[in-house]
Scaffold this motif. Structure first.
Motif: not given
Length: 116
Positions: A15-21, A23-26, A31-32
């Motif tokens: 899940s911590l990879v999601i914000p790295l890939v 990079r948006s509100y979605t 991620f949350s």
């Protein structure tokens, strides 16, 4: 039971990879959702695993108190560590470092042998 702890730990790291890939509100909302689900599973199963491996049933309250302290101290230290990481390598680095630490935590469950 260890399988759920390991799988949820890996889920947290992923899940911590999601914000790295993304990079948006979605990406942050995704991620949350993923992080919240994996963390909920982890906390429920990890607490049950801890209860199963306690050495003496009579000392369970004391041992669980020690466990709660072991959860609280890293939360206190993580704010300072997170600030240092963000200050040196940025928020993307924070998510990357958190993913590595999370994977290490999932692997740390492997040596647990005694489960009643």
């Amino acid at each position: 039971m260890k399988v759920f702890v390991i799988v949820s730990g890996v889920g947290l790291a992923l899940s911590l990879v999601i914000p790295l890939v993304l990079r948006s509100y979605t990406g942050m909302m995704t991620f949350s959702l993923a992080n919240g689900f994996a963390f909920g599973v982890y906390m429920a199963v990890d607490t049950a695993l801890v209860n199963k491996v306690l050495p003496q049933a009579e000392d369970a309250a004391k041992d669980l108190g020690v466990m709660n302290m072991s959860i609280g101290f890293p939360q206190i230290l993580s704010a300072s560590l997170g600030a240092a990481i963000v200050g040196t390598i940025g928020y993307r680095g924070l998510f990357a470092v958190a993913g590595v630490i999370t994977l290490a935590g999932a692997v740390a469950v492997l040596p647990v042998r005694k489960v009643r």
